[in-house]
Design an enzyme around this catalytic site. Structure first.
Site, PDB file in Angstrom:
ATOM      1  N   SER A 325       0.708  -1.309  -0.019  1.00  0.00           N
ATOM      2  CA  SER A 325      -0.061  -0.071   0.096  1.00  0.00           C
ATOM      3  C   SER A 325       0.850   1.143  -0.093  1.00  0.00           C
ATOM      4  O   SER A 325       1.905   1.453   0.655  1.00  0.00           O
ATOM      5  CB  SER A 325      -1.014  -0.151   1.135  1.00  0.00           C
ATOM      6  N   ASP A 326       0.406   2.345  -0.660  1.00  0.00           N
ATOM      7  CA  ASP A 326       1.014   3.670  -0.697  1.00  0.00           C
ATOM      8  C   ASP A 326       0.616   4.106   0.810  1.00  0.00           C
ATOM      9  O   ASP A 326      -0.342   3.552   1.592  1.00  0.00           O
ATOM     10  CB  ASP A 326       0.310   4.606  -1.682  1.00  0.00           C
ATOM     11  N   LYS A 327       1.211   5.246   1.322  1.00  0.00           N
ATOM     12  CA  LYS A 327       1.108   5.668   2.437  1.00  0.00           C
ATOM     13  C   LYS A 327      -0.024   7.016   2.429  1.00  0.00           C
ATOM     14  O   LYS A 327      -1.008   7.008   2.832  1.00  0.00           O
ATOM     15  CB  LYS A 327       2.287   6.171   3.252  1.00  0.00           C
ATOM     16  N   THR A 595      -1.400  -0.882  -4.357  1.00  0.00           N
ATOM     17  CA  THR A 595      -2.268   0.509  -4.505  1.00  0.00           C
ATOM     18  C   THR A 595      -1.277   1.472  -5.404  1.00  0.00           C
ATOM     19  O   THR A 595      -0.191   1.471  -4.992  1.00  0.00           O
ATOM     20  CB  THR A 595      -2.679   1.100  -3.270  1.00  0.00           C
TER      21      THR A 595
END
Length: 864
Positions: A325-327, A595
């Site tokens: 996942s992106d942050k 993502t």
């Protein structure tokens, strides 16, 4: 018109436009003349066309032949019944497909492409469909080109035209290019951008030369609009399953046909029986039921902020074992704001010149657009850029004017690989160069001693440890003709915070409980990334963090997957590294969901098992590369998607189990009767009634079942696991054998007790209907006992079971249906006895479930 052979000035003249764009009246006039910027699409089917498509099935062809033959031999009642059943089936299928088509169209409309245009001298964001010829369009890294454009200006513009040219390498575009050759290939037209291509890097402004079907890709779309859409892999597998079963049943029917002839049975009876037995054994309604299950899941997911671009992604979600996942914006709120400015000099706030250039750097070394009206200031652009500009303008609104008062002489746009941007501006006699980017990069371009640099970086790290994202600023007043990346004066850095979403921590925990690991892949500072990851429960120690330099060394080496097996936070990641990370986790056996929101995420999104793009902040290329789109950019929505994916797959298994196990039971029942020399326990018309009416909508209702309890508490299923796994096969055999044996015993017992064949068949048919009604509830769960499952969400299923039972009982009293189905009323005591036998199926299946689950528990204990 070949605009690639004309100058910028000539192009603008021909298109009757200017750099301030079209006015409102002209836009309306051109919309009337050229229409909307919309590619031609496949013609939507009319309702009657969908209806007739329901008859395009091998098994339907067989039934139609059977109906014609029965009418030909004057068996009008049987022929009419077959036609009535086919008509009912077509009506149900038409309703389902027509409803699904309307909902699917609604999902398509939910995904909009927004483009920046200049109209009436003002930059505006509009739907790409509203573009018209002569519009002035602005593009940046990650933008999808919305129409065919002649470039008016370009800065380091690299474009991916693979959709048109088949060339995967990005090409350099230049507004100043003019060709003398009218036959120049598309790939060599450097001053043109074509709809469907993507801006890989750089910035551009262009004028629209063609829209819709007149674009180069539009001409291709005209041909493609008539092509057939692909089917979901699961639906294809199910169709293959139906044909495989058909072949197997064909062999069985042939054997029974031979046996029937040796017993002196008539050809008509054998023919009609064979057709009915084929319908009984082949789950012909399976593809429709699967489509309903997947469509239902996609609709529920859209309500939970997940738009499904590919139905196969729903199936794949049930296997997801790791989310990369992106942050920013996914785990956090994507609501960046400058909380502190940490200057290099202690007297910074008292030095008016330093304060002034700091605010100028925040506003001018910036790619956002600012719109001001009487009520408010609107910021359009990257979140970091917005935060910096808002910080300066909040302190003094006069800096809004700085954007218009300063002339840009040169600029270096921000790109993820560079981690900085720069601009050279002039106002009157004052000329400045401003630099913005990661502190490590900016300091490399500043006149700072090494000891001082280390001290400043330690200060950056201390703020990063608190969860802040740090953006450094620098400037210089002595400039040349072009930006020179040296000699800058370091001003300090902005400490920007992006708060964690309230639901993110719970979502990460839910994913972990579901057997799905989460790793953070971000371009942020390792300390910032670790701080956020620790708060979310993604990482527990700094040993689980790896940053860009170490990743680069790993990528340049052998890329041993074991090197990252224990890493949970990947910081300062480049696009190529992100793809390598995904590949390594796949080699470790993970089924990876990724993502992404930017053009640099597209390779990883395409390479992932499941690509998930951001709907709000995502670029067009990211959305086009993804399987799913999050409309709220929220990590929690991914977990919701996993839940719905598992629900859809579970429901498909329930449908398969119900249809195959009852069909298996009917085949065994008929074979037992043949082998023992008894008459047919069920007539062909009765088998048709069982499979096409009483069992007609029960499978569809199962496809709409809500998620079972604890669906996010169990481990993901292996991606390679077949639908007919050992559990499914065992349940089919146990349930099918009980139904077949008990039906056979009842039929034989009634004959021995003196009942006529007519009455014995009538009771056997009623028993089979009861078995189907009861077996629906057995199909609801493989793991949970029936007393542990909630029934509030299955109201329609329960009502349909009651309806089918009442329908059959009613037919036993209606003279016409008595003649069609060869049925008659039974006594209450007979019904209760048969109902008790049918309930025995529940006991048998629950006992089998208890034995199986106990065996699994014992196996787990031995492994421990």
């Amino acid at each position: 018109m070949d605009f690639f052979t004309t100058s910028i000035e000539k192009t603008v003249e021909i298109l009757e436009t200017n750099r301030d764009g079209l006015d409102r009246e002209e836009v309306q006039r051109r919309h009337t003349k050229y229409g909307l910027n919309r590619l031609p699409q496949k013609r939507a089917l009319h309702l009657y066309e969908i209806f007739f498509m329901q008859f395009k099935s091998p098994i339907i062809y067989i039934l139609l032949v059977a109906a014609i033959v029965t009418v030909f031999i004057k068996e009008y009642v049987d022929g009419a019944f077959i036609m009535a059943v086919l008509l009912l089936n077509a009506i149900i299928g038409t309703y389902q497909e027509y409803s699904a088509a309307i909902k699917a169209e609604g999902l398509k409309k939910a995904i909009k492409t927004v483009v920046q245009v200049v109209r009436d001298g003002t930059v505006k964001e509009i739907d790409s469909e509203d573009l018209t010829v002569g519009d002035i369009v602005r593009l940046e890294s990650g933008s999808k080109v919305p129409a065919d454009l002649r470039l008016l200006s370009s800065i380091s513009l690299m474009v991916n035209e693979s959709l048109l040219t088949g060339e995967s390498l990005e090409v350099l575009k230049e507004a100043s290019f003019i060709s003398m050759e009218t036959s120049l290939p598309i790939a060599e037209r450097k001053n043109m951008l074509y709809a469907g291509s993507y801006v890989a890097s750089g910035r551009a402004e262009g004028v629209v030369t063609a829209i819709g079907s007149e674009t180069e890709i539009g001409k291709i779309a005209v041909m493609l609009a008539s092509s057939e859409e692909g089917k979901a892999p699961l639906a294809i597998r199910m169709e293959k399953l139906s044909f495989s079963l058909a072949k197997a049943v064909g062999v069985v029917i042939f054997v029974l046909f031979v046996i029937g002839l040796t017993k002196g049975m008539g050809l008509y009876e054998l023919f009609f029986f064979s057709v009915a037995l084929a319908v009984s054994a082949i789950p012909e309604g399976l593809p429709v039921a699967i489509t309903v299950a997947l469509t239902s899941a996609s609709q529920v997911m859209s309500k939970r902020n997940v738009i499904v671009r590919k139905l196969s992604a729903i199936e794949a979600l049930g296997s997801c074992t790791l989310i990369a996942s992106d942050k920013t914006g996914t785990l956090t709120q994507n609501r960046l704001s400058v909380e502190h400015f940490i200057p290099k000099r202690e007297d910074h706030d008292n030095n008016r010149e330093l304060v002034h250039v700091t605010r100028l750097a925040s506003v001018l070394c910036n790619e956002l657009k600012i719109e001001q009206d009487a009520d408010a200031i609107k910021y359009i652009g990257d979140q970091v850029d917005v935060a910096l500009a808002r910080h300066a303008i909040t302190a003094d609104e006069a800096y809004v004017l700085a954007v218009h008062e300063h002339v840009r002489l040169d600029e270096i746009p921000y790109e993820p690989e560079n981690r900085y941007s720069a601009v050279q501006v002039r106002q009157g006699d004052d000329t400045y160069e401003f630099l913005k980017g990661s502190p490590e990069t900016v300091l490399d371009f500043c006149d700072v001693e090494e000891d001082e640099k280390q001290r400043l970086l330690e200060e950056v790290n201390s703020w990063a440890m608190k969860g802040y994202r740090n953006i450094a600023l620098a400037y210089k007043a002595e400039v040349g003709d072009k930006i020179a990346l040296s000699g800058f004066v370091y001003l300090g850095f902005m400490a920007i915070i992006d708060p964690i979403r309230e639901e993110s921590k719970a979502a990460v925990t839910s994913a972990k409980e579901a057997g799905v690991e989460t790793v953070m892949v971000t371009g942020d500072h390792p300390n910032t990334a670790y701080y956020i990851a620790k708060q979310l429960g993604i990482a527990e120690s700094e040993d689980e963090v790896i940053e860009g330099a170490a990743l680069a060394a790993w990528c340049e080496g052998d890329k041993d997957p074991q090197f990252i097996v224990d890493k949970r936070v990947f910081s300062r990641v480049s696009p190529k590294q992100k793809k390598s990370i995904v590949q390594a986790f796949q080699e470790l056996g993970h089924f990876v969901a990724v993502t992404g929101d930017g053009v640099n995420d597209a390779p990883a999104l395409k390479f992932a098992n499941i690509g998930i793009a951001m709907g709000k902040s995502g670029t067009d290329i990211a959305r086009s590369s993804a399987d799913l789109i999050l409309t709220d950019d929220n990590f929690a929505s991914i977990v919701n998607g996993i839940e719905e994916g598992r629900r859809a797959y579970d429901n498909i298994r329930k449908v398969i189990y119900l249809l195959v196990s009852t069909g298996f039971a009917e085949i065994i029942l008929v074979m037992l009767a043949f082998i023992s020399g008894l008459p047919l326990p069920l007539l062909p018309v009765q088998l048709l009634w069982l499979n096409l009416v009483t069992n007609g909508l029960e499978d569809v209702m199962l496809g709409l079942e809500k998620a079972e309890p604890g669906i996010l508490k169990r481990k993901p299923r292996p991606p390679s696991e077949p639908i007919f796994n050992p559990v499914m096969l065992r349940r089919i055999i146990v349930g099918g054998l009980y139904i077949a044996l008990m039906s056979y015993i009842v039929f034989v017992a009634l004959l021995q007790m003196g009942y006529s064949e007519y009455s014995a068949r009538n009771a056997t048919l009623l028993l089979m209907v009861l078995f189907e009604n009861v077996h629906v509830f057995n199909a609801r769960s493989e793991q949970h006992f029936l007393n542990k499952i909630q029934y509030r969400g299955s109201l329609f299923l329960i009502l349909w079971v009651l309806f089918t039972q009442l329908l059959h009982i009613s037919c036993m009293y209606i003279p016409m249906m008595q003649d069609v189905l060869s049925v008659e009323p039974v006594t209450l005591s007979m019904w209760l006895i048969l109902f008790g036998i049918a309930l025995g199926l529940v006991v048998v299946m629950e006992l089998d479930k208890w034995m199986r689950l106990r065996g699994e528990d014992d196996k787990k204990m031995r492994e421990i």
